[in-house]
Every structure is written in C-alpha cells, then in structure tokens.
Design an enzyme around this catalytic site. Structure first.
Site, PDB file in Angstrom:
ATOM      1  N   ARG A 119      -4.700  11.063   4.201  1.00 37.48           N
ATOM      2  CA  ARG A 119      -3.488  11.872   4.382  1.00 37.48           C
ATOM      3  C   ARG A 119      -2.484  11.672   3.255  1.00 37.48           C
ATOM      4  NH1 ARG A 119      -1.830  14.248   7.963  1.00 37.48           N
ATOM      5  NH2 ARG A 119       0.297  13.758   7.367  1.00 37.48           N
ATOM      6  N   LYS A 163       0.854  -1.210   0.000  1.00 38.36           N
ATOM      7  CA  LYS A 163       0.000   0.000   0.000  1.00 38.36           C
ATOM      8  C   LYS A 163       0.879   1.246   0.000  1.00 38.36           C
ATOM      9  CE  LYS A 163      -1.649   1.715   4.018  1.00 38.36           C
ATOM     10  NZ  LYS A 163      -1.385   3.116   4.279  1.00 38.36           N
ATOM     11  N   ASN A 164       1.890   1.268   0.849  1.00 40.69           N
ATOM     12  CA  ASN A 164       2.681   2.489   1.016  1.00 40.69           C
ATOM     13  C   ASN A 164       3.698   2.713  -0.097  1.00 40.69           C
ATOM     14  OD1 ASN A 164       1.181   3.054   3.221  1.00 40.69           O
ATOM     15  ND2 ASN A 164       2.719   2.483   4.726  1.00 40.69           N
ATOM     16  N   ARG A 205       0.568  14.793  12.629  1.00 44.91           N
ATOM     17  CA  ARG A 205       1.183  14.427  11.347  1.00 44.91           C
ATOM     18  C   ARG A 205       1.380  15.691  10.509  1.00 44.91           C
ATOM     19  NH1 ARG A 205      -1.134   8.847   9.243  1.00 44.91           N
ATOM     20  NH2 ARG A 205       0.825   8.838   8.117  1.00 44.91           N
ATOM     21  N   PRO A 206       2.288  16.564  10.954  1.00 41.74           N
ATOM     22  CA  PRO A 206       2.504  17.830  10.270  1.00 41.74           C
ATOM     23  C   PRO A 206       3.160  17.622   8.890  1.00 41.74           C
ATOM     24  CG  PRO A 206       4.198  17.475  11.911  1.00 41.74           C
ATOM     25  CD  PRO A 206       3.230  16.351  12.067  1.00 41.74           C
ATOM     26  N   ILE A 207       3.219  18.669   8.113  1.00 46.24           N
ATOM     27  CA  ILE A 207       3.926  18.577   6.816  1.00 46.24           C
ATOM     28  C   ILE A 207       4.981  19.674   6.714  1.00 46.24           C
ATOM     29  CG2 ILE A 207       1.998  17.458   5.596  1.00 46.24           C
ATOM     30  CD1 ILE A 207       1.424  20.248   4.330  1.00 46.24           C
ATOM     31  N   ASP A 208       5.465  20.147   7.862  1.00 42.67           N
ATOM     32  CA  ASP A 208       6.466  21.231   7.844  1.00 42.67           C
ATOM     33  C   ASP A 208       7.716  20.858   7.048  1.00 42.67           C
ATOM     34  OD1 ASP A 208       6.631  19.430  10.150  1.00 42.67           O
ATOM     35  OD2 ASP A 208       8.471  20.508  10.620  1.00 42.67           O
ATOM     36  N   LEU A 209       8.107  19.575   7.101  1.00 41.99           N
ATOM     37  CA  LEU A 209       9.328  19.169   6.379  1.00 41.99           C
ATOM     38  C   LEU A 209       9.080  19.140   4.865  1.00 41.99           C
ATOM     39  CD1 LEU A 209      10.482  16.325   8.786  1.00 41.99           C
ATOM     40  CD2 LEU A 209      11.451  18.634   8.588  1.00 41.99           C
ATOM     41  N   ILE A 231       8.166   7.028  16.617  1.00 43.24           N
ATOM     42  CA  ILE A 231       7.717   7.754  15.428  1.00 43.24           C
ATOM     43  C   ILE A 231       6.417   8.499  15.720  1.00 43.24           C
ATOM     44  CG2 ILE A 231       7.134   7.554  12.980  1.00 43.24           C
ATOM     45  CD1 ILE A 231      10.020   6.673  13.640  1.00 43.24           C
ATOM     46  N   ARG A 276      -8.655  -0.444   4.529  1.00 44.86           N
ATOM     47  CA  ARG A 276      -7.837   0.595   3.890  1.00 44.86           C
ATOM     48  C   ARG A 276      -6.481   0.030   3.485  1.00 44.86           C
ATOM     49  NH1 ARG A 276      -6.648   5.550   7.158  1.00 44.86           N
ATOM     50  NH2 ARG A 276      -5.470   5.812   5.241  1.00 44.86           N
ATOM     51  N   CYS A 284      -5.104  13.004  12.584  1.00 48.86           N
ATOM     52  CA  CYS A 284      -5.060  11.544  12.444  1.00 48.86           C
ATOM     53  C   CYS A 284      -5.009  10.935  13.847  1.00 48.86           C
ATOM     54  CB  CYS A 284      -3.809  11.199  11.640  1.00 48.86           C
ATOM     55  SG  CYS A 284      -3.518   9.463  11.545  1.00 48.86           S
ATOM     56  N   ASP A 319       4.746   0.621  11.836  1.00 48.08           N
ATOM     57  CA  ASP A 319       3.520   0.001  11.316  1.00 48.08           C
ATOM     58  C   ASP A 319       3.358  -1.446  11.767  1.00 48.08           C
ATOM     59  OD1 ASP A 319       3.597   1.764   8.122  1.00 48.08           O
ATOM     60  OD2 ASP A 319       3.031   2.383  10.143  1.00 48.08           O
TER      61      ASP A 319
HETATM   62  C1  EPZ Z   1       4.329   7.032   6.141  1.00 47.90           C
HETATM   63  O1  EPZ Z   1       3.556   8.076   6.678  1.00 47.90           O
HETATM   64  C2  EPZ Z   1       3.397   5.827   6.045  1.00 47.90           C
HETATM   65  N1  EPZ Z   1       2.282   6.141   5.156  1.00 47.90           N
HETATM   66  C3  EPZ Z   1       2.878   5.463   7.433  1.00 47.90           C
HETATM   67  O2  EPZ Z   1       2.097   4.279   7.307  1.00 47.90           O
HETATM   68  C4  EPZ Z   1       4.075   5.159   8.321  1.00 47.90           C
HETATM   69  O3  EPZ Z   1       3.627   4.881   9.629  1.00 47.90           O
HETATM   70  C5  EPZ Z   1       5.025   6.370   8.347  1.00 47.90           C
HETATM   71  O4  EPZ Z   1       5.421   6.702   7.002  1.00 47.90           O
HETATM   72  C6  EPZ Z   1       6.284   6.104   9.156  1.00 47.90           C
HETATM   73  O5  EPZ Z   1       6.964   5.014   8.615  1.00 47.90           O
HETATM   74  C7  EPZ Z   1       2.494   6.114   3.827  1.00 47.90           C
HETATM   75  O6  EPZ Z   1       3.594   5.861   3.355  1.00 47.90           O
HETATM   76  C8  EPZ Z   1       1.302   6.413   2.963  1.00 47.90           C
HETATM   77  P1  EPZ Z   1       6.425  10.407   8.107  1.00 47.90           P
HETATM   78  P2  EPZ Z   1       4.144   9.594   6.662  1.00 47.90           P
HETATM   79  O7  EPZ Z   1       6.299  11.680   7.367  1.00 47.90           O
HETATM   80  O8  EPZ Z   1       4.987   9.807   5.481  1.00 47.90           O
HETATM   81  C9  EPZ Z   1       6.993  13.525  11.609  1.00 47.90           C
HETATM   82  C10 EPZ Z   1       0.267   2.871   7.690  1.00 47.90           C
HETATM   83  O9  EPZ Z   1      -0.196   2.370   8.713  1.00 47.90           O
HETATM   84  N2  EPZ Z   1       6.903  14.527  10.534  1.00 47.90           N
HETATM   85  O10 EPZ Z   1       7.550   9.499   7.779  1.00 47.90           O
HETATM   86  O11 EPZ Z   1       2.993  10.518   6.882  1.00 47.90           O
HETATM   87  C11 EPZ Z   1       5.673  12.784  11.814  1.00 47.90           C
HETATM   88  O12 EPZ Z   1       4.842  13.504  12.698  1.00 47.90           O
HETATM   89  C12 EPZ Z   1       0.704   4.327   7.676  1.00 47.90           C
HETATM   90  O13 EPZ Z   1       0.417   2.256   6.600  1.00 47.90           O
HETATM   91  C13 EPZ Z   1       7.160  15.859  10.846  1.00 47.90           C
HETATM   92  O14 EPZ Z   1       7.448  16.219  11.983  1.00 47.90           O
HETATM   93  O15 EPZ Z   1       5.060   9.578   7.956  1.00 47.90           O
HETATM   94  C14 EPZ Z   1       6.128  11.462  12.394  1.00 47.90           C
HETATM   95  O16 EPZ Z   1       6.336  11.625  13.774  1.00 47.90           O
HETATM   96  C15 EPZ Z   1       0.452   5.005   9.016  1.00 47.90           C
HETATM   97  N3  EPZ Z   1       7.084  16.792   9.854  1.00 47.90           N
HETATM   98  C16 EPZ Z   1       7.475  11.220  11.704  1.00 47.90           C
HETATM   99  O17 EPZ Z   1       7.904  12.486  11.209  1.00 47.90           O
HETATM  100  C17 EPZ Z   1       6.772  16.444   8.567  1.00 47.90           C
HETATM  101  O18 EPZ Z   1       6.737  17.344   7.688  1.00 47.90           O
HETATM  102  C18 EPZ Z   1       7.415  10.254  10.538  1.00 47.90           C
HETATM  103  O19 EPZ Z   1       6.412  10.726   9.674  1.00 47.90           O
HETATM  104  C19 EPZ Z   1       6.512  15.087   8.268  1.00 47.90           C
HETATM  105  C20 EPZ Z   1       6.592  14.142   9.275  1.00 47.90           C
END
Ligand code: EPZ
Length: 432
Positions: A92, A22-23, A121-125, A331, A401, A116, A309
C-alpha cells in the site's frame, strides 16, 4: 516459509538497538524521485518493504543501489510516470510515489492500492489534496490518473473522519514542494516519520514551514537537489522492544531511539506500573518491569496520541496484566486480527465495536498461532515470550515486512526464539 518457535523463559535483560523507521524510509525513498541528483539514505532498516520500494523506484526508471549495510544510493535522473498494478498492489505504501511523480512530472498513473486486513484504507484525501491544487483526476481500469499540467499552490484541509492522513500528507507535501506558489496544508499529519521526510526535503532545497505541526506552509521551488539523509529511529520497533521488556518483567534498554517520539507509550507504561527511564541525551530508554502491573485503558489517536501501530502490542501486555483494560482503536476500527490468536493462548478478550475489553489472566499458554498483519505478528511474539510452553508463529513474512531481525534482537536479550522452516513444526500445526 519460516515460522518462529518461542518458549517463554522469564525476564528479558540487556541492551538492544532500534533500527531506522520503516514508515520514514518508505516516503523518503519516494522523495528521491523529486530530483535528478543522487540521494544517499543512511540508517535504512533491512526489511522486505524497503527492498520492495526500491523495486518500485527501479520500475519507474531510477537507479537504486544498496551500497553497504543500511546505506542506499538513489538517483532518479530519467523517470516514467506509471506505477504498475503488479507492484503497487503488493504494498500500500507505494501510493507514496504519486505525490513526487505529480510534483516532478506534472502527471502520474498509479494503481489504486488494494485492500488491507487492518481495515478500510481509502485514498480519497490524497486525491482531494491534488484536486485542490488544480489537478485533474480520473480513475480508469484500477489506476488513478493525475493531470497536473495546471497545478498551482492553494489551501487544503486534509483531515478525514479519523483525523490526519500520514501518507496522504506525505503525498501532498511531495507535490507542493515543486508546485508554483504557496500551498497551505491544514490538519497535516505530524508523525515523526512525516517530520523526518520534511527535514530531508528541506536539505534538498524545499521551503517548508511548520514542520512538526498540523499546519504546513510550503513555497514551491523550481527544482530540488540531492542530499544525504539519516533515517529517524523506528519508534514502533523501539516501542515493541520496550513492551517485550515489560511483558516479561525484565530490564531492557533500547538504544538509538528518540524518547521525545515515545511519550504516549512511556505515559501508558508508567501508568501501568512499568518503570521507564528515558535518556534524551544518550538517545535510549530503559524499561524495568519488575513491579506489579495494573490495567490501563488506551485509545489510539493521531500523533502525538497513542499510536495505532502499538495497539496490538499493548493488547498482549494487557492480556497478562491484572484488571480490566479497554483498548479502543480510533484509526482502524477493525485492527483486532491479533485478538482471536491471543484467545487461542488463553487471553480473555472480547471485541465490542472499536474496543477490545481485556480481562488480564494469570498467564498465557503457548500454542500454534497465525500472523495476519505486521503489528499483529509482533503482538503474538510478545505473547509467546510471556507464555508458558512453546508458541509457533506462522506466516512471519508479515513480521519481516516491518521488523529488522526482531528474533535476533530478542534472542540477544535472553529470549528463547528461533526462526525455523515450517516443516519443523509438529505436523498437526502446519497451516494447509
Ligand atoms: C500510515 O498508513 C502508516 N504506514 C501505518 O503503519 C499507520 O498505521 C498509519 O499511517 C496511521 O498512523 C506508513 O506510513 C507506510 P493514514 P496510512 O492515511 O498513511 C483514513 C504499520 O503497521 N484515511 O494516516 O495509510 C484511513 O482509513 C502501518 O507500519 C481516509 O479516510 O494511514 C485511516 O482510518 C500500518 N482517507 C486513517 O485515515 C484517506 O485518503 C489514517 O490513515 C487516507 C486515510
């Protein structure tokens, strides 16, 4: 609305095949926006999230067809730059369209993703990366507006408080492949799903060095072409099936997996006393759970560390493993929605900050439980397989999902698990 009725009935035995990841398929679908030519994607799992991403691509103007089971054709000849709120808020991962829109159109207007249950789950990065490439970014009316007219290659450090960002890295990569100049991304995520997306981009003509590492060098090209790509196996689904074999004391072989993607889980299962027989050549892993288990401690980390996950699934296993286990979530520190439901089944778990302190119990007893998110649902199914009596898992749309017919796969291994209309539950159990 459906529910799953599960009756613990001993060891699972047999062979089951994992579906596509999926991911991986979600960013790969988004990557099809980077070219006007047709892309054929194979080994696509049959999931609501996948169908939904298809709807988002259609809303952007792409032609999206599921031509046969597991095979989709996507052609983004003429596309718009706006991803609407009513779609993005439902999933998301749709934030993944932002990168390709900026890469191809030099602009994007994408609704900010909603909250969520598993945590912040911010997108600042994501936005930091685009700003480093010279994009102008504004947030108006709940939408992120990106003006990439002056975009250029540059260096960006993409690590955050919890390390790399998976979809943030994917967005960055999908922008950089069509950005003039060289972009260097440090602290990029290197999950197998990110690698799979990069492999597809290279087939489309992208110039990416360092795939599989935390450091990527991307040389922008003028345009990308179409391709045919087979999605990598789902290591999280495969891991869930492996834990199903372990928690029931069974003998389960999971096919269509890449053992090299499962090293941290294999390591933990072996430490806990479960026999794992990975076969990289035949792409399968056999799990034998017939020996006494002992508790293990787990800390979730970015790949190649233990995947967040699979944290909920391991909590279910540790709940019925003798000893004290400490499962620490690095995480998403709040990702413990499965714990109160496991407690309803008799699990002895206490949450201390980012950790679950688990005392293994003799056995769990079946109960009506409520799914809250994708992986928590899987943990409740696993607990039900090991529990005595019947367990009713409600709100299984969460499960659908991200798992392609998990109940069918488990039944093929001998589980007593049936998908039923919610009305078949004892009235007192039905969630109002
Ligand atoms: C991906 O989510 C996966 N989803 C998630 O799987 C998975 O849990 C996650 O990566 C971690 O491995 C998909 O790939 C569609 P991140 P993503 O950005 O990209 C912080 C599932 O169950 N962060 O790697 O949204 C964030 O808050 C789902 O299949 C920031 O601070 O995760 C988290 O603590 C759930 N700023 C950490 O980084 C940002 O701009 C990792 O988040 C982005 C993230």
């Amino acid at each position: 609305m459906d529910v799953l009725r599960i009756e613990g009935n001993g060891p699972l035995k047999g062979t089951v095949s994992a579906s596509g990841a999926k991911n991986a398929v979600l960013p790969i679908f988004a990557a099809c926006l980077l070219t006007a030519e047709e892309c054929t994607i194979e080994n696509v799992p049959d999931l609501s999230d996948v169908r939904f991403m298809g709807e988002i691509l259609k809303a952007l103007g792409a032609s999206v067809k599921r031509v046969s089971p597991g095979v989709w054709k996507i052609k983004a000849e003429q596309i718009g730059h706006v991803a609407p709120y009513e779609l993005v808020r439902k999933m998301r991962a749709s934030i993944c369209v932002m990168g390709p829109l900026v890469g191809r159109l030099r602009r994007a207007r994408v609704s900010m993703p909603g909250g969520c249950v598993i945590g912040q789950r911010p997108i600042d990065l994501h936005l930091k990366g685009l700003a480093r490439l010279g994009c102008k970014i504004g947030i108006h009316g709940g939408y992120v507006e990106v003006d990439g007219s002056a975009i250029h290659g540059d260096y960006v450090f993409l690590g955050g408080r919890q390390g790399p960002t998976v979809t943030g890295s994917e967005n960055m990569i999908m922008t950089a492949v069509l950005t003039p100049g060289v972009t260097r991304i440090e602290s990029a995520a290197c999950e197998p799903e990110v690698q799979d997306m990069c492999e597809m981009l290279v087939k489309m003509g992208a110039k990416i060095e360092g795939i599989g590492s935390h450091y990527l060098k991307i040389t922008g090209v003028e345009a990308l072409g179409g391709c045919t790509h087979r999605v990598v196996p789902d290591r999280i689904e495969a891991g869930t099936l492996m834990v199903a074999g372990a928690i029931t004391g069974g003998d389960v072989t999971v096919e269509n997996v890449i053992p090299g993607h499962m090293r941290s889980l294999i390591d933990k299962l072996e430490e806990c006393g479960v026999t794992c027989e990975p076969d990289p050549v035949k792409q399968k892993i056999r799990v034998i759970g017939d020996k006494p288990r002992k508790s293990v401690d787990i800390v979730t980390l970015p790949h190649p560390g233990f995947p967040t996950d699979l944290q909920a699934q391991m909590c279910a296993l540790m709940a019925v493993t003798p000893g004290l286990s400490i499962v620490t979530e690095r995480i998403y520190p709040n990702r413990f929605m499965h714990v109160p439901e496991l407690q309803r089944m008799g699990a002895d778990i206490a949450i201390e900050g980012p950790s679950a302190i688990i005392h293994g119990v003799e056995g769990l007893s079946g109960a009506p439980v409520m799914a809250s998110d994708l992986r928590a649902s899987a943990a409740l199914v696993l607990a039900g397989l090991a529990a005595s009596g019947e367990t009713w898992v409600q709100r299984i749309y969460h499960l659908d999902r991200g798992y392609d017919r998990l109940d069918v796969k488990l039944r093929a291994l001998g589980a007593t698990i049936d998908r039923m209309p919610v009305e078949s539950m004892p009235v007192s159990y039905i969630d109002e």
